[in-house]
Each structure stands twice: as structure tokens, then as C-alpha cells.
Design a protein around this motif. Structure first.
Motif, PDB file in Angstrom:
ATOM      1  N   GLU A   1       0.843  -1.318   0.057  1.00 32.34           N
ATOM      2  CA  GLU A   1      -0.213   0.053   0.092  1.00 32.34           C
ATOM      3  C   GLU A   1       0.925   1.229   0.079  1.00 32.34           C
ATOM      4  O   GLU A   1       1.637   1.427   0.989  1.00 32.34           O
ATOM      5  CB  GLU A   1      -0.918  -0.004   1.211  1.00 32.34           C
ATOM      6  N   ALA A   2       0.586   2.068  -0.997  1.00 29.19           N
ATOM      7  CA  ALA A   2       1.169   3.413  -1.073  1.00 29.19           C
ATOM      8  C   ALA A   2       2.821   3.363  -0.963  1.00 29.19           C
ATOM      9  O   ALA A   2       3.381   4.385  -0.324  1.00 29.19           O
ATOM     10  CB  ALA A   2       0.691   4.276  -0.334  1.00 29.19           C
TER      11      ALA A   2
ATOM     12  N   THR B   1      -5.749   2.953  -4.876  1.00 31.53           N
ATOM     13  CA  THR B   1      -6.280   1.484  -4.512  1.00 31.53           C
ATOM     14  C   THR B   1      -7.410   0.605  -5.311  1.00 31.53           C
ATOM     15  O   THR B   1      -7.332  -0.244  -5.795  1.00 31.53           O
ATOM     16  CB  THR B   1      -6.540   1.278  -3.128  1.00 31.53           C
TER      17      THR B   1
ATOM     18  N   ASP C   1       0.489  -0.979  -4.604  1.00 34.66           N
ATOM     19  CA  ASP C   1      -0.442  -0.873  -5.559  1.00 34.66           C
ATOM     20  C   ASP C   1      -0.339   0.631  -6.254  1.00 34.66           C
ATOM     21  O   ASP C   1      -0.684   0.966  -7.356  1.00 34.66           O
ATOM     22  CB  ASP C   1      -1.992  -0.729  -4.930  1.00 34.66           C
ATOM     23  N   HIS C   2       0.151   1.690  -5.643  1.00 34.29           N
ATOM     24  CA  HIS C   2       0.359   2.907  -6.390  1.00 34.29           C
ATOM     25  C   HIS C   2       1.689   3.573  -5.392  1.00 34.29           C
ATOM     26  O   HIS C   2       1.951   2.811  -4.220  1.00 34.29           O
ATOM     27  CB  HIS C   2      -0.743   3.638  -6.212  1.00 34.29           C
TER      28      HIS C   2
HETATM   29 ZN   LIG Z   1      -3.583   2.058  -2.064  1.00 35.86          ZN
END
Ligand SMILES: [Zn+2]
Length: 517
Positions: free
Chosen positions: A230-231, A268, A442-443
């Protein structure tokens, strides 16, 4: 007051007080001097006139007050987010907020937000509520409305034609600027979101890869753990040359770091379904994603792979709807929770799960909380508070760049620890299984560069920080695969890589996209 006067006053209020983000972005491209002054004044008039037109079109005597009040309340919040984090409220952002949960929303709550809500939302709403509207006959009101619509339309045409050259450049070359208009753009985005999401009726899921089978299954069973991060942005991994040691545990393992991986989206809700889908970045849309089976379904079609999705983020964003799913966000399932439930908790009980599958192939997907912002300081336990001082608030704009980076990097240390625990778990199965870990975020995340925070900007205008993501793979001793880390990869590769890892034969598999072939 007449209805028209109320609309004019409210439109003026929006133009002057709710469009700071719009005008500051405009001023960056058209500095306030010379002819630009005239252009900006015409732009201001155009925005005002367009709002008058829109509000007149939408409202009648009985609906005008509730409509304006709803617009004011929502716009006060969009103003806050646009001014503080420089985000834009597009259909993807609406999707993200629709899919968010209470704890995630509480993470964003702070005093500045309350002040915006009070002064740009509640106070003007109260005045609108109190105002007494002149009542006139339906006929009078009808003609007055036609007159307003006609005059505003005429004025807009005159403005657009008088400065046609400026407006051509404004609309064509500086498309992103209009994303900052408030409330017009979020109203458009809600329409866009509804068009993309709700009007599709019942979703019929198109099966893909129903021919999937595993032929050479006489080998040892495979055990793959796919960690959806995540991130995490690539340039904050010390493995990628970041000045701080943010991967102290991973670097001790025999991992293969992938320095050039780009994400499918910047949020997300977009990236997670995209990375598991058969579609590539250019081809993917929410509708296509939700109405087509994904790689988990194809693996499932073989009837020879056990799949489990554990989630400590929000949910699987529609990816794990047809495979076993376990929510690890509450202390009912997650045994490692303090101020929030930790990613590490997803590993508890996996040994029992793996043993139960005997000699079958296994894919476990772990969806992390990772570096979810803006409250990075909540994303790790105190042992990981190594870079100080840390930004203690979710009001990132009030923290120094250094303290935001510190909190973010501490959260990366926690992910480093988590991934090394995943590897240690897999190592135990080296004698009996062919083990693999794939980690992909995800990013990315903006941490204040050029005033940008968080993520979610439309892909074409997003900085690299939001699209260039952290990614790492690890193979067990008896399962070494070839991969060229100097190559550029993206979320497009995951679908085919997972199929290749399990030796799945199917028409939908493309060898050239498999990272390990
Ligand atoms: Zn995310």
C-alpha cells in the motif's frame, strides 16, 4: 429574496471562496499580469455564469434550498481536500471514498476540516435556510427561469468567443485546470461515476481461461505468497538507492529487487483490480474489471490450486469475490492489534492453513495496510520509530517536509519487517514446497513535492512518486527462477506471471508478459 437572487449570491460565494485551488493553479500557468489579468477576470465571470446556469437548471422553488445546502456542505469538504492535499475530485476519487470505511475516514478528520465545514458549509447553509423566498406564480417563475438560462447562456457564448484563442488553449492544453473547479467538477465526477458504475444493471461476469490446467504437477507443490503493498514509492526504498536504510531486513535476504515497476493506477480502487485483471493499463476500466474474471479465477479453474485472500487494507476491491476471503482489519480475526490491526497479524495461523492443504498448490494473497496516508505515524509500532521527529497529525500541510518523510519512512520499516517475516515463514516450507514471494505496491505516494500530497491524481498528470512503486521478489532455494531486474515491469505483468508460476496452461496466458520467463 427572489430565487434568482439567491442563486446569484450563492454562485458568487462559490466563485470567491470555494475555488482557491482552481485560481491558484490558473495563476501558476497564467501569472496575474498583462493580458492575463483580463483572461483571469473573464474566466472568473465564466465560472460564475456557468454556476448560475447550472443551479437554475437544477432547482425549482421547493428544491432550491436543499440543493444549494447540499452543494455547500460537500464543497466545503472538497475545498479542504483540494487546498490541503492538492487532490482532484474525479470519478476514481469518488469510487475511493465510496469504498472507504469508517476508520479510514476518521484518519482524515481534523480541526482544519471542521473549520472549512463550518465557514464554507454550515454558516452559509444556515443563511440560506433562514432566507425568505419571494413566492410568485408558477408562470412568472417559469419565465424568469427561462430568462436567466437564456441570458447566462448568451453571456457564456460571448465570453468564449471574445477570448477564443485563450479558451482554446485553456480547454485543450490545460485540461487539468478545470478539474479544480468547485463544485462543478465534483458534480460532473459524480455523474461520471454513476455512468461508469451504477447504470450497468446486473453485472454479468465473463469467464476467462476456463481451459486452464496444470500438466506437470508431479513436482513438489508450490507455495506462493503475493503481498499487495500500500502506497510505497520506489524512490524511498534503500534497495533503490534511497539515502536512508529503509530496507534493513530485506537486504539481508536473498531477494531480487525490481527498481522499475510502474503501477496501473494511482489509487487502491483502480490499481488493485487492474493488477489482477487480464487488461493492461491502457485497456483497463472499472466496468471491464468488475465484469471479467481475474487471474485468481483462472487459477481456480484448474481445480488444483488453493487460494486464500487475507485483507488488512479495506477489502479486495472486487478481486477476491469468488475465492476464500478473510478480513483482518478487526481484532475478531487479527490477533495483533493495538491502536489498529497490524499487517503481521495476517501471518498468524498460516502454518495451520498450509498444512491442511497437504500437497496441493497454494496461493496466499496478503493485502497490506502498509503506508496508507495521511496518518503514516499510526502505521507502525514504536520499535519502528527510528527516524524522528515524526509528523503526528493527519494535517500534513502543517508538518515539515522532514517530519512527513520520517513518519512515511518509519512505516516503510514496518513493511520491511513484515516482508522479512513472510520470507521466514516461506523458508520453513523449502523442504516440501517450491516457495515464492512477490511484493508489489498498488501505487506510490506524494509527500509534499510541489505541494502535492497523498495519491489519486489522474494518471496522465500524476508525478512519478505516485506511479513508480516498490516491488521485490524472493524465491526458495529449490525454486530459483530467472528474472531480469534491470527491465521495466508494470502491473500488466502480474496476471501472466502468476499463471506462469503455477505452470498453468491456458489460451489467455502470454509468455512475453511473464516476468519469470
Ligand atoms: Zn492504495
Amino acid at each position: 429574496m427572489t430565487q434568482t437572487k439567491l442563486i446569484l449570491t450563492t454562485a458568487l460565494f462559490f466563485t470567491l471562496f470555494s475555488n482557491y485551488s482552481f485560481f491558484s493553479n490558473v495563476a501558476e500557468i497564467y501569472p496575474f499580469k498583462g493580458m492575463n489579468i483580463i483572461y483571469i477576470l473573464s474566466l472568473t465571470t465564466l465560472l460564475f455564469t456557468f454556476m448560475v446556469f447550472l443551479f437554475s437548471l437544477l432547482s425549482s422553488r421547493y428544491t432550491i434550498k436543499p440543493i444549494l445546502i447540499i452543494l455547500l456542505i460537500i464543497s466545503s469538504l472538497t475545498s479542504y481536500f483540494m487546498n490541503s492535499y492538492h487532490v482532484v475530485i474525479d470519478s476514481d476519487m469518488i469510487r475511493n471514498s465510496m469504498q472507504t470505511n469508517l476508520t479510514e475516514s476518521l484518519d482524515l478528520f481534523n480541526i482544519n476540516m471542521v473549520l472549512y465545514l463550518l465557514f464554507l458549509g454550515i454558516l452559509p447553509s444556515f443563511l440560506i435556510y433562514k432566507v425568505e423566498l419571494k413566492s410568485s406564480s408558477f408562470k412568472v417563475e417559469f419565465f424568469r427561469k427561462i430568462k436567466t438560462l437564456f441570458l447566462t447562456l448568451l453571456l457564456m457564448v460571448v465570453i468564449l468567443f471574445s477570448f477564443s484563442k485563450f479558451y482554446t488553449s485553456f480547454f485543450r492544453e490545460h485540461k487539468p485546470l478545470r478539474y479544480y473547479t468547485n463544485p462543478t467538477y465534483w458534480i460532473y465526477s459524480i455523474g461520471d461515476y454513476i455512468a461508469k458504475t451504477l447504470n450497468s444493471g446486473e453485472v454479468i461476469i465473463k469467464p476467462i481461461g476456463v481451459d486452464a490446467k496444470i500438466t506437470n504437477s508431479n513436482n513438489e507443490p508450490k507455495l506462493v505468497i503475493m503481498v499487495v503493498g500500500e502506497a510505497t514509492r520506489a524512490d524511498h526504498f534503500s534497495l533503490n538507492g534511497y539515502k536512508r536504510d529503509t530496507n534493513p531486513l530485506l537486504k539481508k535476504e536473498n531477494i531480487i529487487n525490481l527498481p522499475y515497476v510502474s503501477s496501473c493506477g494511482t489509487s487502491t480502487a483502480h490499481s488493485v483490480p487492474c493488477m489482477f485483471s487480464i487488461f493492461d493499463r491502457d485497456d483497463y476500466s472499472y466496468k471491464k474489471g468488475i465484469s471479467t474474471e481475474n487471474v485468481l479465477d483462472v487459477l481456480h479453474h484448474t481445480n488444483q490450486i488453493e487460494i486464500l485472500w487475507r485483507d488488512n487494507n479495506s477489502n479486495s476491491k472486487g478481486v477476491a469475490l469468488r475465492v476464500p476471503f478473510e478480513d483482518y482489519k478487526t481484532d475478531q480475526s487479527n490477533t495483533i492489534c493495538d491502536i489498529e490491526c497490524r499487517d503481521e497479524g495476517m501471518l498468524v495461523g498460516l502454518d495451520e492453513y498450509i498444512k491442511k492443504q497437504k500437497s496441493k498448490d497454494i496461493l496466499i494473497v496478503l493485502h497490506q495496510m502498509g503506508n496508507h496516508g495521511p496518518a503514516y505515524n499510526k502505521r507502525y509500532t514504536k520499535e519502528f520509530k527510528r527516524f524522528t521527529p515524526v509528523c503526528q497529525t493527519n494535517q500534513l500541510e502543517e508538518c515539515s517536509q522532514e517530519s512527513i518523510n520520517n513518519a512515511y519512512d518509519n512505516a516503510l520499516l514496518y513493511t520491511d519487517y513484515f516482508l522479512s517475516k513472510v520470507i521466514h515463514l516461506l523458508k520453513k516450507y523449502n523442504p516440501t514446497h517450491k516457495t515464492t514471494m512477490i511484493y508489489m505496491s498498488d501505487h506510490g505516494e506524494s509527500l509534499g513535492e510541489h505541494g502535492l500530497y497523498l495519491h489519486g491524481l489522474p494518471y496522465f498528470m500524476a508525478p512519478e512518486a505516485q506511479t513508480h512503486v516498490g516491488a521485490v521478489v524472493w524465491f526458495g532455494e529449490n525454486n530459483q527462477k530467472s528474472i531480469d531486474p534491470s527491465k521495466e515491469y508494470s502491473h500488466d505483468n502480474l496476471f501472466h506471471t502468476l499463471l506462469g508460476l503455477f505452470n498453468v496452461e491456458t489460451k489467455v496466458y502470454k509468455k512475453e508478459l511473464d516476468m519469470f520467463k
